[in-house]
Design a protein around this motif. Sequence first.
Motif, PDB file in Angstrom:
ATOM      1  N   TRP A 300      -1.157   0.300   1.153  1.00 26.08           N
ATOM      2  CA  TRP A 300      -1.024   0.120   2.720  1.00 26.08           C
ATOM      3  C   TRP A 300       0.271   0.758   3.520  1.00 26.08           C
ATOM      4  O   TRP A 300       0.280   1.051   4.318  1.00 26.08           O
ATOM      5  N   TRP A 301       1.455   0.334   2.839  1.00 22.66           N
ATOM      6  CA  TRP A 301       2.626   0.580   3.416  1.00 22.66           C
ATOM      7  C   TRP A 301       2.773   2.095   3.794  1.00 22.66           C
ATOM      8  O   TRP A 301       3.460   2.406   4.777  1.00 22.66           O
ATOM      9  N   ILE A 302       2.801   2.700   2.869  1.00 26.80           N
ATOM     10  CA  ILE A 302       2.895   4.120   2.949  1.00 26.80           C
ATOM     11  C   ILE A 302       1.879   4.909   4.034  1.00 26.80           C
ATOM     12  O   ILE A 302       2.327   5.806   4.753  1.00 26.80           O
ATOM     13  N   THR A 335     -11.231   3.140   7.486  1.00 29.19           N
ATOM     14  CA  THR A 335     -12.382   3.227   6.501  1.00 29.19           C
ATOM     15  C   THR A 335     -12.230   2.633   5.297  1.00 29.19           C
ATOM     16  O   THR A 335     -13.117   2.107   4.668  1.00 29.19           O
ATOM     17  N   TYR A 336     -10.773   2.865   4.755  1.00 27.78           N
ATOM     18  CA  TYR A 336     -10.695   2.446   3.338  1.00 27.78           C
ATOM     19  C   TYR A 336      -9.736   1.148   3.249  1.00 27.78           C
ATOM     20  O   TYR A 336      -9.624   0.377   2.118  1.00 27.78           O
ATOM     21  N   ILE A 337      -8.601   1.257   4.132  1.00 21.18           N
ATOM     22  CA  ILE A 337      -7.715   0.158   3.747  1.00 21.18           C
ATOM     23  C   ILE A 337      -7.947  -1.028   4.595  1.00 21.18           C
ATOM     24  O   ILE A 337      -7.430  -2.077   4.154  1.00 21.18           O
ATOM     25  N   VAL A 338      -8.708  -1.173   5.680  1.00 25.42           N
ATOM     26  CA  VAL A 338      -8.844  -2.495   6.387  1.00 25.42           C
ATOM     27  C   VAL A 338      -9.929  -3.009   5.719  1.00 25.42           C
ATOM     28  O   VAL A 338     -10.937  -2.390   5.177  1.00 25.42           O
ATOM     29  N   ASP A 339      -9.777  -4.308   5.176  1.00 26.65           N
ATOM     30  CA  ASP A 339     -10.752  -4.919   4.608  1.00 26.65           C
ATOM     31  C   ASP A 339     -11.699  -5.472   5.688  1.00 26.65           C
ATOM     32  O   ASP A 339     -11.187  -6.275   6.584  1.00 26.65           O
ATOM     33  N   PRO A 342     -14.541 -11.205   6.637  1.00 24.17           N
ATOM     34  CA  PRO A 342     -13.771 -11.896   7.648  1.00 24.17           C
ATOM     35  C   PRO A 342     -12.504 -12.613   7.230  1.00 24.17           C
ATOM     36  O   PRO A 342     -12.364 -12.978   6.150  1.00 24.17           O
ATOM     37  N   ASN A 343     -11.605 -12.772   8.260  1.00 31.21           N
ATOM     38  CA  ASN A 343     -10.517 -13.175   7.827  1.00 31.21           C
ATOM     39  C   ASN A 343      -9.455 -12.351   7.267  1.00 31.21           C
ATOM     40  O   ASN A 343      -8.635 -13.256   6.123  1.00 31.21           O
ATOM     41  N   SER A 344      -9.681 -11.307   6.906  1.00 31.93           N
ATOM     42  CA  SER A 344      -8.713 -10.511   6.154  1.00 31.93           C
ATOM     43  C   SER A 344      -8.015  -9.608   6.896  1.00 31.93           C
ATOM     44  O   SER A 344      -8.101  -9.528   8.165  1.00 31.93           O
ATOM     45  N   GLU A 345      -7.262  -8.572   6.396  1.00 27.86           N
ATOM     46  CA  GLU A 345      -6.314  -7.760   7.051  1.00 27.86           C
ATOM     47  C   GLU A 345      -6.403  -6.471   6.444  1.00 27.86           C
ATOM     48  O   GLU A 345      -7.455  -5.902   5.877  1.00 27.86           O
ATOM     49  N   TRP A 346      -5.319  -5.601   5.900  1.00 27.66           N
ATOM     50  CA  TRP A 346      -5.358  -4.530   5.294  1.00 27.66           C
ATOM     51  C   TRP A 346      -5.200  -5.008   3.766  1.00 27.66           C
ATOM     52  O   TRP A 346      -4.711  -6.031   3.340  1.00 27.66           O
ATOM     53  N   TYR A 370       4.814  -6.551   8.719  1.00 30.45           N
ATOM     54  CA  TYR A 370       5.672  -5.590   8.671  1.00 30.45           C
ATOM     55  C   TYR A 370       5.553  -4.197   9.209  1.00 30.45           C
ATOM     56  O   TYR A 370       5.472  -3.561  10.070  1.00 30.45           O
ATOM     57  N   HIS A 371       5.109  -3.695   7.853  1.00 28.36           N
ATOM     58  CA  HIS A 371       4.786  -2.218   8.015  1.00 28.36           C
ATOM     59  C   HIS A 371       3.978  -1.860   9.075  1.00 28.36           C
ATOM     60  O   HIS A 371       3.929  -1.030  10.013  1.00 28.36           O
ATOM     61  N   ASN A 372       2.559  -2.411   8.751  1.00 28.04           N
ATOM     62  CA  ASN A 372       1.419  -1.981   9.750  1.00 28.04           C
ATOM     63  C   ASN A 372       1.651  -2.606  11.266  1.00 28.04           C
ATOM     64  O   ASN A 372       1.297  -1.997  12.106  1.00 28.04           O
ATOM     65  N   GLY A 373       2.146  -3.727  11.358  1.00 25.39           N
ATOM     66  CA  GLY A 373       2.315  -4.212  12.425  1.00 25.39           C
ATOM     67  C   GLY A 373       3.363  -3.729  13.429  1.00 25.39           C
ATOM     68  O   GLY A 373       3.536  -3.580  14.511  1.00 25.39           O
ATOM     69  N   ARG A 374       4.321  -3.251  12.629  1.00 33.34           N
ATOM     70  CA  ARG A 374       5.381  -2.023  13.196  1.00 33.34           C
ATOM     71  C   ARG A 374       4.979  -0.629  13.588  1.00 33.34           C
ATOM     72  O   ARG A 374       5.104  -0.466  14.686  1.00 33.34           O
TER      73      ARG A 374
END
Length: 385
Positions: A300-302, A335-339, A342-346, A370-374
Motif C-alpha cells: 500500500w505505501w509504495i 481496483t486492488y488495494i482499496v478494501d 464496509p468500514n475498511s480502508e486500503w 500517513y502514506h495514503n492520507g498524505r
Amino acid sequence: MIGLEAHLKTIIIPFWKNLKDMENGGFFGKVDYQLKTHKNSDKTLISISRYLYAFSLWYGYFKEDDLLEDASHAYQFLIEHLRDEIHGGYYWQVTYDGLPSDVTKHVYGHAFAIYALSEYAKITDNKKSLEEALSIFELIEQKAHLGEFSYHEEFTNKWLMKDNELLSEHGANLPYTTNTLLHLLEAYTNLYRASKNTVVKARLIELINGFTKTLYDDKEILFHMYLDHNKQVRRVGQSFGHDIETCWLIDDACLAIDYHRSDIEQMTKNVAEKVYERAFTKNGLYSESIHGRICKDRIWWIQAEALVGFYNHYQKYKDNRYAQATISIYEFIKTYIVDDRPNSEWLWGVDENLEPLKYRGIAEGWKAAYHNGRAIIELLKRGLS
C-alpha cells in the motif's frame, strides 16, 4: 484523476477516525485482516505520531473542526503517555492504556514525532508543540548525530547505544539505514518550514548532500539501503518505494530551504526514471529487489509514494508517461488495494497474483494514517482532483 477528495473523505479519513479511543486516549493499535479491532493492542510512537501528522494535515487542508479535535486527541496521548519525563525522548511503544511496554529509543520514531509536532504547530497556535519538536531535534543531534551524514539509530531508555534491531531488515543486521535518514529528512523539512531555524537548515543540507554523495549510486542508479559500521554502503538491493519517495522528498526539502544544485536535480531525475523502468507495471509498482530477486508484492505505501513521486516527476519534466503512470497506479489502487468491505480502508497489499496479503492488518503499528492520507493531499495541492 476524478475523485481524489471523495476518496480521502469517504474511505481514508472515516476509517482512521473510527479508531479513536475515547476511553484510554490515542487510537486503537490494531485492526486485523478480518476487520476485528484489537482494543487492547499496544500503541506505538510511530502510529500515534502518524495520526497526529495526518489529522493535522487534513485539518490544514479542509479546515473542519472535527479533524482538529482528532489531531489534538493524538497530541495529548503522544505528550502524556509516550514521552519519557525522566530520561528524555519518547518510548517506542506503550500499552493500550498508556503504560510503557517497550522503552527503546529509536531515531526513526523520534523523526515521526518531529514531523507530526511540526505539522500540528503549523495549524494551531500551540507554541509548545513547536518547542517540543525543536527539543527533540536538539536531543537527536546531541545523542545520535555521529558526524557528517550519520546517526546512531537505536538506544536504551537511558540513551545508551545498542544494536539496530528494530529497523535492520533483510538479514543485514546493519547499524545505519537509509529508511531512518529519509524520515529525518522529511521531519527536518517540516520542522524548518514551521520554525525557520538555521541549525535545522544546516542539518537538512547535510542530509541532502549525504544522499547525493554517499547513498546515491550513479552506476546502478539507486539509493543504497544500508551503511555498515564503517559507514560504507552495503549492497543489498533496491527499495523501489523508498527510492521514489526519496526523489520527491529531496525535491521538497530543496524547495523548503531554497537549495538548488544541478547534480541533485540530475540524481532525482535519474532515480525516478529507473524506478519507472524497473518496477512500474500496469498493475502498480513492485516492492523491492533484494540480492537480484524482485519482490512483486504491491504494498500500500509504495503505491501511495509512487503517486506523488511520478506526478512530481511529470510536473518537473512534462513527460506524459509519468502523468499516465500516476493515473494507472491510482486506478490500480482503487481496483486492488482499496478494501471494498464496509468500514475498511486500503489493504496492506496484494501479492504477484493480485491476491490480498492477509497476514497483515488494515491498521497496525507500521500501518497508520500517513502514506495514503498524505499522498492524496499532495496530489490535491498539485492541482489534481
